[in-house]
Design an enzyme around this catalytic site. Sequence first.
Site, short mmCIF file in Angstrom:
data_model
loop_
_atom_site.label_atom_id
_atom_site.label_comp_id
_atom_site.label_asym_id
_atom_site.label_seq_id
_atom_site.Cartn_x
_atom_site.Cartn_y
_atom_site.Cartn_z
N HIS A 1 -0.73 0.45 -9.94
CA HIS A 1 -1.48 -0.47 -9.06
C HIS A 1 -2.09 -1.64 -9.85
O HIS A 1 -3.29 -1.92 -9.78
CB HIS A 1 -2.57 0.28 -8.27
N ARG B 1 0.85 -1.19 0.00
CA ARG B 1 0.00 0.00 0.00
C ARG B 1 0.89 1.24 0.00
O ARG B 1 1.96 1.25 0.62
CB ARG B 1 -0.88 0.04 1.26
C1 GLV Z 1 -5.21 -4.89 -4.15
O1 GLV Z 1 -4.55 -3.94 -3.89
C2 GLV Z 1 -5.81 -5.82 -3.21
O2 GLV Z 1 -5.89 -5.55 -2.00
O3 GLV Z 1 -6.24 -6.88 -3.68
#
Ligand code: GLV
Length: 306
Positions: A269, A221
């Site tokens: 991401h 994160r």
């Molecule tokens: C992505 O970031 C997840 O938590 O699957």
Amino acid sequence: MGIAIISPGRDVTHWKNIFQRLDDAIEVQVYPDISNHETVEAVLLWQHPKGILKEFPNLKLICSMGAGVDHILSDQEIPDQIPIVRIVDDKLTFSMTNYTLMGILNYHRQLVRYQENQKQQIWDMTNPEIDIHVGMLGVGALGGDVVEKLRLMGIPVSGYGKKPKEDLTYPYYFGDQLQDFLDQVNVIVCMLPLTKDTENFLNIDFFKSCNKGSYLINVARGKHLVEEDLLLALEKGYLSGALLDVFRQEPLPKDHPFWRTEGILITPHIASVTNPEAAAPQIIENYHRMKNSQPLINTIDPILGY
Ligand code: GLV
């Protein structure tokens, strides 16, 4: 009775269709078009509006649309005592592992350097490999799989986590053994859950404690990383580079210095994106388990935060 999908700004038609294919007796409502709050017994969440869960008087199950649950637990108003489950599936693990291996090998075999050399027709055969020892921060379902695959490839790897773990066949450090762990490694992969203990874990003190010139990969994160500290660590040479898939603000703002910092590689991401086909069956499975008062799968502990 049924499920509400609450994931503002995302097209979740595919999720809805799969749920209905798997069990057409389940009513599926999609936020913001939820007309029948009383019939919602389970919610599937990704970045839901905080406080919204109070609107469902018969809620019995909270499902994360991803592996992480920090986006749920950061809502101070989630009702107590309702179990929370996350996604653990082979496809999610496969994608996370292959992304992370790509990042590690890219550093180890210096693909970026060869790409730069190619632009100038430079044939440089010196130092073709950087010796690496990978340090995995977090060895749960995702981190543990990367460790396993690295070991199959013969790449040295050590793990670090909050708590002791038994029966591991590789070096593992926990709690206050962080420095011992950092002394061993020069590629650090962050796969930690985001909790109040791990927020800002990757800060300047951490970077100063790394072997000089270590390489960082963050696939967990954005809030694990103090972003200005990374810039400083690169400037001072504590780190030699970083591959980042997650950011404090996403999408990463156009004027963010990370876009232009030498040594930083950015992806948006995408390391491991939940695949509805792969993940939906376990949500329906948990829905049925909840209805039949059977133990749920892939539950998290809200106190631990993962
Ligand atoms: C992505 O970031 C997840 O938590 O699957």
